[in-house]
Design an enzyme around this catalytic site. Structure first.
Site, PDB file in Angstrom:
ATOM      1  N   ASP A  40      -2.762  21.743 -11.417  1.00 40.79           N
ATOM      2  CA  ASP A  40      -2.569  22.279 -12.478  1.00 40.79           C
ATOM      3  C   ASP A  40      -1.295  23.166 -12.297  1.00 40.79           C
ATOM      4  O   ASP A  40      -0.981  23.250 -11.227  1.00 40.79           O
ATOM      5  CB  ASP A  40      -3.732  23.073 -13.251  1.00 40.79           C
ATOM      6  CG  ASP A  40      -3.813  22.986 -14.886  1.00 40.79           C
ATOM      7  OD1 ASP A  40      -2.731  23.538 -15.366  1.00 40.79           O
ATOM      8  OD2 ASP A  40      -4.939  22.540 -15.361  1.00 40.79           O
ATOM      9  N   HIS A  81       0.426  20.569 -18.218  1.00 37.31           N
ATOM     10  CA  HIS A  81      -0.289  21.424 -17.214  1.00 37.31           C
ATOM     11  C   HIS A  81       0.477  21.196 -15.708  1.00 37.31           C
ATOM     12  O   HIS A  81      -0.266  20.986 -15.009  1.00 37.31           O
ATOM     13  CB  HIS A  81      -1.602  21.076 -16.984  1.00 37.31           C
ATOM     14  CG  HIS A  81      -2.398  21.852 -18.163  1.00 37.31           C
ATOM     15  ND1 HIS A  81      -3.044  23.099 -18.262  1.00 37.31           N
ATOM     16  CD2 HIS A  81      -2.896  21.383 -19.373  1.00 37.31           C
ATOM     17  CE1 HIS A  81      -3.546  23.367 -19.267  1.00 37.31           C
ATOM     18  NE2 HIS A  81      -3.498  22.282 -20.058  1.00 37.31           N
ATOM     19  N   GLU A 120      -3.738  18.930 -23.916  1.00 31.61           N
ATOM     20  CA  GLU A 120      -2.764  19.939 -24.066  1.00 31.61           C
ATOM     21  C   GLU A 120      -1.197  19.801 -23.695  1.00 31.61           C
ATOM     22  O   GLU A 120      -0.866  20.559 -22.988  1.00 31.61           O
ATOM     23  CB  GLU A 120      -3.518  21.340 -23.489  1.00 31.61           C
ATOM     24  CG  GLU A 120      -4.761  21.421 -24.063  1.00 31.61           C
ATOM     25  CD  GLU A 120      -5.193  22.799 -23.394  1.00 31.61           C
ATOM     26  OE1 GLU A 120      -5.826  23.743 -24.147  1.00 31.61           O
ATOM     27  OE2 GLU A 120      -5.485  23.160 -22.309  1.00 31.61           O
TER      28      GLU A 120
HETATM   29  C1  ACM Z   1      -9.366  21.465 -21.269  1.00 35.59           C
HETATM   30  O1  ACM Z   1     -10.195  22.288 -21.298  1.00 35.59           O
HETATM   31  N1  ACM Z   1      -8.085  21.670 -21.606  1.00 35.59           N
HETATM   32  C2  ACM Z   1      -9.564  20.092 -21.135  1.00 35.59           C
END
Ligand code: ACM
Ligand code: ZN
Length: 647
Positions: free
Chosen positions: A158, A231, A286
């Protein structure tokens, strides 16, 4: 069927004479499908054998366990079933499974028939935001195995740090794996290892092999996640050439550049070499898409592929990656954003934005793992949030986890592979605290995942969970103390009756709640429904403006108190009002201010804070109209209210 004969246990306990305490399978978590207890208890000695039988009529992971005068007989059709029978016996006996054969113990006579409800019973650990090394993971795998959880999803990458050992892209394990400060909220940047104050690290290939082996011995599959294309700031820090040429510091990889795919495929080759799991998690959540609209490489790709918009580049990337993974004989899992990306039917969806994406996936004939925030996000407080350390989400009690039915509403329940709890670790900086958040909620998850709804019993579960929590704490696990749980805000547990219930609310011009926190809309502030400790419980109404409104009681009523709870949750941009003024009127023409209330709010505090704006006392005054005028402080953000309680 579940037969319980507790009186016989008491009688049996009286018959046993040696000093080891007698255990019972009636205490086991997760609750087995069928338990018959009978009089008497078996005393195991390290030199007596457990008999194992093969029974091909039993399904995968299923077992039959008989404890009687002659000893213990375990039947199963596979090694996992045998292992789970041993776990049941070990938990009943109060010893760890590894020590089952070498200890003295006593267990009441019983016959257990058991099999799991779901094949996928998972926990996700985010090792990126904070790095948890292999020793923590070994210990965690032991705890998971004890309650028959069988999938450990490792969120290995991440923006905050890359933890997977890559030989083909070594800079990922240098600049990508370190940041110059430990705290996640606080303007860190990636840096080289050895930089003063640098925080980070990554697993070695040997670590990964040991983790996979350790998990395998406990019938746990480790599912690696390589997050993409969002991410991914750590990848861009390590390999800046993979940024879009219009860089906006979004953390999204550039899907226009072929080099992006070279890195992804090369890393996935290494991942698939080290992790034998059928499924590889490729993230997909996201993505901001911010830099893709203005990047020349992205524009070229959009034209070449005939895509309609920059957002479609996500589907392009995910489809290409899935194809690659499938060409290696594996399958992908993605967060539920991948649902619209046109993947093959092999791809499984992890439903995190509630249960609806999961239900939609099932309706499309796709396999799904349910991991909705409302039941499965363990980066939340287990109790009244002001009593707990700040958490990213704010409240998820064990009862809520226990109440979850992952297959409820699914048009084809067989497509629900199972359920998973997620522990994101932005604010989780130690193994002890990670365990504190994981347990005993993880026991509830295990029972949701393994036990049939017909054998679930909330009160009995609590009794078993309290005892198991004590035992695991003695074994050195961090553990939330169920016995001191305060629980949900009482007013939120049932509708409140008060003088303004059902009264009309008139908002001043320009004042409107936001769609994401509508709480039922127009009458939410007088519907009798109080919000609980969770900001997302659907009862809190959120406003991105100063909030001025008038309540009309329809006729003058004797009022002696008015109260209005508000909350702060800085992580989600929610702040207490800087001031809240209450004015009253008998006739709607003259309004008398009766108080301007100002909370002593620490706007820097990370955790949830609640403040009750209330006025009371004196003789009841006849009042028809109540005006509330709440002003935001300099930080702006959301104001949250749930109910104006008038008595
Ligand atoms: C997440 O909680 N963004 C998968
Ligand atoms: Zn680009």
């Amino acid at each position: 069927m579940r037969i319980r004969t507790y009186s016989l246990i008491v009688a049996a306990a009286a018959l046993c004479s040696c000093s080891v305490e007698e255990g019972t399978v009636a205490d086991v978590i997760p609750a087995p499908a069928s338990v018959e207890l009978s009089e008497g208890c078996y005393s195991h000695k390290p030199w007596s054998d457990i008999v194992y039988r093969e029974d091909s009529s039993l399904g995968p992971e299923a077992y039959r366990l008989e404890v009687g005068q002659e000893g213990v007989v375990i039947a199963s059709s596979d090694a996992a079933g045998r292992f789970y029978a041993r776990q049941t016996l070990a938990m009943a006996a109060g010893v760890s499974e590894q020590k089952l054969d070498r200890r003295f113990w006593k267990v009441g006579f019983c016959k257990v028939e058991d099999s799991p409800r779901f094949p996928y019973r998972g926990m996700m650990l985010d090792v990126s935001r904070h790095f948890f090394g292999k020793d923590f993971i070994f210990k965690h795998l032991d705890a998971m195995a004890a309650v028959k959880l069988n999938r450990l999803h490792l969120h290995l990458t991440d923006s905050e740090g890359w933890r997977f050992p890559s030989e083909s892209y070594p800079e990922l394990n240098r600049t990508g794996a370190y940041r110059d400060k430990e705290p996640v909220f606080g303007g860190w940047t990636h840096c080289e290892p050895g930089t003063e104050g640098a925080y980070g690290g990554s697993f070695t290939r040997k670590d990964i092999k040991e983790i996979v082996e350790y998990a395998d011995a406990r019938h746990i599959t480790v599912i690696p996640e390589i997050e993409m294309p969002g991410h991914s700031a750590e990848v861009l820090a390590a390999y800046p050439d993979l940024r879009c040429d219009s860089e906006t510091r979004s953390g999204d990889l550039c899907p226009g550049k072929e080099e992006t795919f070279s890195l992804i495929f090369s890393v996935l080759d290494e991942v698939m070499e080290l992790f034998p799991s059928e499924y590889i998690h490729i993230g997909g959540d996201e993505v901001t898409h911010k830099s893709w609209a203005t990047c020349s490489d992205c524009a070229r790709r959009i034209a070449e592929e005939g895509l309609e918009s920059p957002k479609d580049l996500q589907g392009y990337l995910v489809r290409r990656v899935e194809e690659y993974v499938r060409s290696k004989g594996r399958k992908v899992i993605g967060w539920d954003e991948i649902l619209g990306d046109g993947l093959s039917s092999d791809a499984a969806v992890m439903s995190w934005r509630g249960v609806d994406p999961g239900l939609e996936a099932v309706a499309q004939g796709r396999r799904v793992i349910m991991a909705p925030g409302t039941f499965c996000y363990f980066d939340t407080a287990q109790d009244f949030p002001e009593k707990e350390r700040p958490t990213f989400g704010n409240y998820l009690p064990i009862n809520q986890v226990y109440s979850f039915d992952p297959a409820a509403g699914a048009s084809d329940p067989s497509l629900v592979m199972g359920v998973q709890a997620n522990l994101w670790t932005e604010l989780v900086d130690s193994g002890d605290y990670a365990e504190y958040l994981l347990w005993p909620r993880g026991f509830a998850l295990a029972e949701v995942a393994w036990s049939q709804p017909s054998v679930k019993d909330r009160d009995d579960f609590r009794r078993r969970a309290t005892a198991l929590a004590r035992e695991m704490k003695d074994r050195g696990y961090g553990m939330f103390d169920l016995e001191s749980e305060l629980g949900e805000r009482l007013e939120a547990t049932e509708p409140q009756d008060h003088l303004a219930k059902g009264a009309k609310v008139y908002f001043a011009e320009g004042v409107k709640w936001t769609d994401s926190y509508a709480a039922g809309g127009e009458g939410a502030l007088t519907d009798g429904l109080c919000g609980g400790w969770a900001y997302k419980d659907g009862k809190w109404q959120g406003f991105l403006c100063d909030v001025c409104f008038m309540i009309d009681l329809e006729e003058p009523k004797p009022v002696s108190s008015i109260s209005l709870l508000s909350m702060q949750n800085r992580v989600h941009g929610i702040y207490l009002p800087e001031s809240l003024k209450i004015s009253l009127s008998y006739d709607g023409t003259s309004f008398e201010p009766v108080g301007v209330l100002r909370p002593q709010a620490d706007t820097e505090a990370l955790g949830a804070k609640f403040f009750d704006f209330s006025i009371s006392g004196g003789e009841p005054t006849p009042v028809r109209y109540i005006v509330i005028d709440a002003r935001r402080g300099p930080k702006g953000g959301f104001l949250f209210f749930d109910e104006v309680i008038v008595r």
